[in-house]
Design an enzyme around this catalytic site. Structure first.
Site: not given
Length: 401
Positions: A57, A91, A254
């Site tokens: 990520d 994120h 996600s």
């Protein structure tokens, strides 16, 4: 640090519809799926201890309250300033907390709070026509994750085309015994539904997003590469890279990917001698569905994840150690001799203690216990997706490339 990926094109990072921030001390009350999964019961059997999850990520900040002591050394493949602990959007840290957050300091509580995170920082950017920009970095990231001590590789990103070296990287990770999990994407309601990578690669578990009622989210992409469904609507995440506040109503595949990775960690920790194929097989066997396993839905795959069925009820047959339960092909590098007994007897482990979120209409059904509340601790059958008034589940072949 130099900002990497200021422009997140092609829905590369799959979180949509961030709502206004909520006070951190209230965020765990927003994690509705933990109650639905009977997390407190699961943690009495397994917390994920002994399992590491590679989070491919934007990097993982190890200094949030919920991740202190949870993050192991990782790898940065971006070639930019900073390292794997410099999260350039927030994120990756969010995904890590959803998987293994301790909940300390009123932070997000992970599905597998005893697991550890290995951050693999990659470049999640818009891509060129042939996918070189993201692809080159993504393939490197998957290989780095494969070379790590992680058993599970969690990939909450996707792109519309196969990226350079992607298939080979996935095959390499498979040969190393890794369980690869990726979101299928969030564009179904705003653009032409397209095939998302890396979820489409054979050997990667594609995950779609559902809401609290067990209904598939309208943004969740669909196709023959969807394998499992998991909560991905109104799931809290960090609002941004400042890590000052959480957004309680964020949506995306996600989040569904991270929650699925956490569930897999719980199961694997309870059955440490199993292989990735066996962990996936019992997840498929015990998934909530109202259709035959032989006819997976293009929206929910084999059904909704239900780790309680494995850990609390001892259901699921692990089967062959070296055979992919989706492709039914042998996984290079794995030995059939590693297979344990044919039944999924539960082993004991001490606990360590977007676009908008519209959904397709769906009906739900209850399990044999007679409890009709929603989909009951991810323990009832998953809602059947209804399109145009009829239940929609299709026979499919395993995804081609």
């Amino acid at each position: 640090m130099t900002t990497v990926g200021a422009t997140l094109g092609t829905l590369a990072v799959m979180s949509v519809g961030l709502a206004p921030a909520a006070a951190a001390d209230d965020i765990q009350s927003q994690q509705w799926y933990l109650d639905a999964m009977n997390a407190q019961g699961l943690w009495k059997v397994s917390t994920g201890k002994g399992i590491s999850v590679a989070v491919v990520d934007t990097g993982v900040n190890p200094d949030t309250n919920s991740l202190k002591g949870q993050v192991l050394p990782g790898v940065d493949v971006t070639g930019t300033t900073g390292d794997e602990t410099d999260d350039y959007t927030g994120h990756g840290t969010s995904m890590a907390e959803l998987i293994a957050g301790t909940g300390s300091g009123d932070g997000i509580k992970g599905v597998a709070p005893g697991a550890k995170i290995i951050p693999i920082r990659t470049v999640l950017l818009g891509i060129g026509k042939k996918g070189e920009e993201q692809g080159d970095t993504s393939a490197k990231a998957i290989r780095a994750a494969a070379d790590s001590d992680a058993k599970i590789i969690s990939m909450s990103f996707e792109t519309f085309s196969a990226f350079h070296g992607g298939l080979e990287a996935v095959q390499y990770a498979e040969s190393k015994g890794k369980l690869l999990i990726a979101g299928v994407g969030n564009s179904a309601d705003i653009a032409k539904n397209y095939i998302g990578y890396p979820a489409k690669y054979p050997g990667v578990v594609g995950v779609s997003a559902i809401n609290e009622n067990g209904e598939v989210a309208k943004f969740s992409q669909d196709g023959a590469y969807v394998d499992l469904a998991s909560p991905g609507v109104d799931v809290p995440t960090w609002c941004d890279k400042t890590f000052k506040s959480y957004c309680p109503q964020s949506n995306g595949t996600s989040q569904a990917t991270a929650i699925t990775s956490g569930a897999a960690a719980l199961i694997w920790a309870a059955h440490p001698k199993w292989t990735a194929n066996q962990v996936l097989r019992v997840m498929i066997d015990t998934a909530g569905r109202d259709w035959p396993k032989s006819t997976p839905s293009r929206y929910l795959g084999y059904g909704t994840i239900r780790p309680a069925q494995v850990l609390l009820k001892g259901k699921g047959v692990p089967g062959a150690a070296d055979v992919d339960p989706v492709t039914n092909k042998k996984t290079p590098g794995l030995s059939a001799g590693a297979s344990p007994s044919a039944s999924a007897s539960t082993s004991s482990q001490a606990s360590n203690s977007t676009s908008n979120a519209q959904t397709s209409a769906a009906g739900s059904s209850s399990d044999s216990s007679g409890n009709t509340t929603l989909w009951v601790a991810l323990g009832a059958a998953a809602a059947v997706v209804v399109i145009g008034g009829g239940a929609f589940a299709v026979i499919r072949s395993r995804r081609g490339v």
